[in-house]
Design a protein around this motif. Structure first.
Motif, short mmCIF file in Angstrom:
data_model
loop_
_atom_site.label_atom_id
_atom_site.label_comp_id
_atom_site.label_asym_id
_atom_site.label_seq_id
_atom_site.Cartn_x
_atom_site.Cartn_y
_atom_site.Cartn_z
N GLU A 274 12.72 -21.32 11.47
CA GLU A 274 12.16 -20.34 12.41
C GLU A 274 11.66 -19.11 11.68
OE1 GLU A 274 14.57 -19.33 15.73
OE2 GLU A 274 14.56 -21.36 16.58
N ALA A 275 12.39 -18.70 10.63
CA ALA A 275 11.97 -17.54 9.85
C ALA A 275 10.66 -17.83 9.12
CB ALA A 275 13.05 -17.17 8.84
N TRP B 185 8.32 -19.98 10.14
CA TRP B 185 7.27 -19.94 11.16
C TRP B 185 6.95 -18.50 11.56
CZ3 TRP B 185 5.01 -23.66 14.87
CH2 TRP B 185 5.04 -24.97 14.39
N HIS B 186 7.98 -17.67 11.61
CA HIS B 186 7.78 -16.25 11.91
C HIS B 186 6.87 -15.61 10.86
CE1 HIS B 186 9.26 -12.28 13.51
NE2 HIS B 186 8.91 -11.89 12.29
N LYS B 187 7.17 -15.85 9.58
CA LYS B 187 6.35 -15.29 8.50
C LYS B 187 4.95 -15.91 8.53
CE LYS B 187 5.18 -13.18 4.67
NZ LYS B 187 5.72 -13.60 3.36
N LEU C 197 -1.16 -15.69 18.01
CA LEU C 197 0.27 -15.95 18.11
C LEU C 197 0.63 -16.73 19.37
CD1 LEU C 197 1.61 -12.50 16.89
CD2 LEU C 197 1.58 -14.66 15.62
N LYS D 173 2.88 -20.05 19.31
CA LYS D 173 4.07 -20.21 20.15
C LYS D 173 3.98 -21.51 20.96
CE LYS D 173 6.71 -18.06 23.90
NZ LYS D 173 8.00 -18.19 23.21
N VAL E 8 9.15 -19.59 18.57
CA VAL E 8 8.29 -18.55 17.97
C VAL E 8 8.37 -17.32 18.87
CG1 VAL E 8 5.96 -17.93 17.27
CG2 VAL E 8 6.77 -20.29 16.96
N ASP E 9 9.02 -16.27 18.36
CA ASP E 9 9.21 -15.05 19.12
C ASP E 9 8.02 -14.13 18.88
OD1 ASP E 9 10.02 -12.65 20.25
OD2 ASP E 9 12.10 -12.86 19.62
N ALA F 3 8.79 -10.36 18.57
CA ALA F 3 9.39 -9.98 17.29
C ALA F 3 8.33 -9.91 16.20
CB ALA F 3 10.47 -10.98 16.90
N ILE F 4 7.38 -10.84 16.21
CA ILE F 4 6.30 -10.82 15.23
C ILE F 4 5.44 -9.58 15.41
CG2 ILE F 4 4.22 -11.99 14.39
CD1 ILE F 4 5.55 -14.65 15.12
N ASP G 259 7.09 -6.62 13.92
CA ASP G 259 6.96 -6.60 12.46
C ASP G 259 5.56 -6.16 12.05
OD1 ASP G 259 9.54 -7.27 11.86
OD2 ASP G 259 9.15 -9.40 11.55
#
Length: 340
Positions: free
Chosen positions: A201-202, A204-206, A241, A245, A255-256, A259-260, A263
Motif C-alpha cells: 500500500e505504501a 502504491w501511495h508513493k 488519483l 483508487k 489507495v487513500d 492521504a496522498i 502529502d
C-alpha cells in the motif's frame, strides 16, 4: 590508577558506541542523484559505502574530483565515495540498496549477481510498480526488503548534485528476514526509516504521488512548488488519483486519495521538496527514457486488463512518450550542430 581507569572506560565507551548500531558494508546500485545523496548520508554515519552505476562520465567525475553536493542552505561540499560499474565491483556486502530505474532493475540484478550472497539483504527503493516481482527472479524472498522514500535530489552535472529538503523511508521485509538491523543502520544516517506493516500500500501511495508530480512537472515545465501554484494543479491530481483508487480496489489495494493529497500539499512547500525537479523531469531534459510505463502507464495497463477506462492516466502516458521523442530529437540536433 585513575588514568588507567579512564583509559579503560574510554575503550569500553568506544566499543559500545561502535556496536550500538552496526557499521555495515553497503552498495548502492544506481548511484544517480538520489543514490548519491543516500550514499553521502550513509558514509557520514560511518558505514562503508560503494556506488554502482553505468554512466561513465559520472563515475569519472566522482573518481577524479569527488562528489560535489550543493545543499539547500547554500553550502557546497565534496565527498569521496568509490563508484564503479557493475562489472568492476567485487566483494561481499551486508546490504545492497537498489535505486536503479525500474526498467533497468532486472539487468542490474543480473550484472551484480557475483556480489550477492545468501546473507546479502537487498532493499529496493526504486520508483514504480513491479519491482518485487523482478527481485524474486534473482534472490530468495527472505533477502528482499521493499520500501518507498520521500528523499529527493537533483543531478546537475556528472559528479554534481543538489539536495533539497528532508525525507523519510518506509520499508518492510518481504519474507521472514529481520528488518530491524537494517532500520537501525539507516537511521544511524538520519534517513528517518520506519517499518511498514503493508509496504505494498505504501508503494502504491508513493506511485500515486509520482504519477502526479513526475509527469505534470514535465508537461508544465515546472518544479514541484511551481506546479503547486497552478490553478488547476490539484484538480488534475484528483483526476489521476481517482482512477488509481478505482483500479486499486479491483487489485485489492487501498489507495487513500486524501492521504496522498495531504502529502502533495507538504511536498510543494520549499522547505520540503518544492524546489525539486522530479527524476522524470531530469530524465526528459537529459534525453532519457522515463519510468512512465511503470507509473501512469502501469495503471492504464491494469485498467485495460480489467476493462476499466483510465483516460487521464492513459493520456498522460502518451504525452510523456511524445515529450521523450521531442527532447531526444532536440538533443540529437544540438549534438549534430556541435560536431559540425
Amino acid at each position: 590508577m585513575e588514568e588507567m581507569r579512564l583509559a579503560i572506560s574510554g575503550i569500553v565507551n568506544k566499543y559500545l558506541i561502535a556496536h550500538a548500531s552496526k557499521i555495515m558494508k553497503i552498495a548502492i546500485a544506481g548511484f544517480g542523484a538520489l543514490g548519491a545523496r543516500v550514499g553521502v548520508m550513509l558514509q557520514q554515519a560511518g558505514h562503508e559505502v560503494t556506488g554502482i552505476d553505468g554512466w561513465a562520465a559520472h563515475i569519472a567525475a566522482i573518481s577524479t574530483d569527488g562528489l560535489t553536493v550543493h545543499q539547500d542552505d547554500g553550502v557546497t561540499k565534496k565527498y569521496y565515495i568509490p563508484v564503479m560499474t557493475a562489472k568492476e565491483i567485487d566483494g561481499k556486502f551486508d546490504l545492497i540498496i537498489l535505486l536503479t530505474k525500474t526498467p533497468q532493475l532486472d539487468t542490474m540484478l543480473t550484472d551484480i549477481k557475483h556480489i550477492i550472497t545468501k546473507n546479502t539483504k537487498l532493499l529496493v527503493l526504486s520508483n514504480g510498480l513491479g519491482n518485487i516481482e523482478v527481485m524474486e527472479k534473482h534472490v530468495n524472498r527472505d533477502q528482499i526488503l521493499a520500501g518507498v522514500t520521500l528523499w529527493t535530489s537533483e543531478l546537475i552535472n556528472p559528479g554534481e548534485i543538489r539536495v533539497t529538503g528532508t525525507g523519510s523511508i518506509k520499508l518492510q521485509a518481504i519474507g521472514e528476514a529481520n528488518a530491524k538491523p537494517i532500520v537501525s543502520a539507516l537511521n544511524k544516517a538520519s534517513l528517518n526509516v520506519t517499518l511498514s506493516q503493508n509496504v505494498i500500500e505504501a508503494i502504491w501511495h508513493k506511485a500515486g504521488i509520482n504519477s502526479v508530480l513526475n509527469p505534470l512537472t514535465v508537461l508544465l515545465d515546472a518544479n514541484i512548488a511551481e506546479f503547486g501554484m497552478a490553478g488547476n494543479g490539484m484538480d488534475l491530481s484528483l483526476n489521476i488519483l481517482d482512477e488509481i483508487k478505482q483500479i486499486g480496489e479491483l487489485e485489492g489495494i487501498n489507495v487513500d486519495v486524501n492521504a496522498i493529497m495531504k502529502d502533495l500539499a507538504l511536498l510543494i512547500r520549499p522547505e520540503h521538496a518544492g524546489n525539486h525537479y522530479p527524476s522524470m523531469y531530469q530524465d526528459i531534459k537529459a534525453g532519457k527514457h522515463t519510468e512512465i510505463d511503470f507509473l501512469n502507464g502501469y495503471f492504464a495497463k491494469l485498467g485495460s486488463e480489467h476493462g476499466v477506462p483510465m483516460p487521464f492516466n492513459a493520456l498522460i502516458t502518451r504525452l510523456i512518450h511524445a515529450k521523450e521523442d521531442i527532447e531526444r530529437t532536440k538533443l540529437a540536433k544540438k549534438q549534430e550542430t556541435f560536431e559540425i
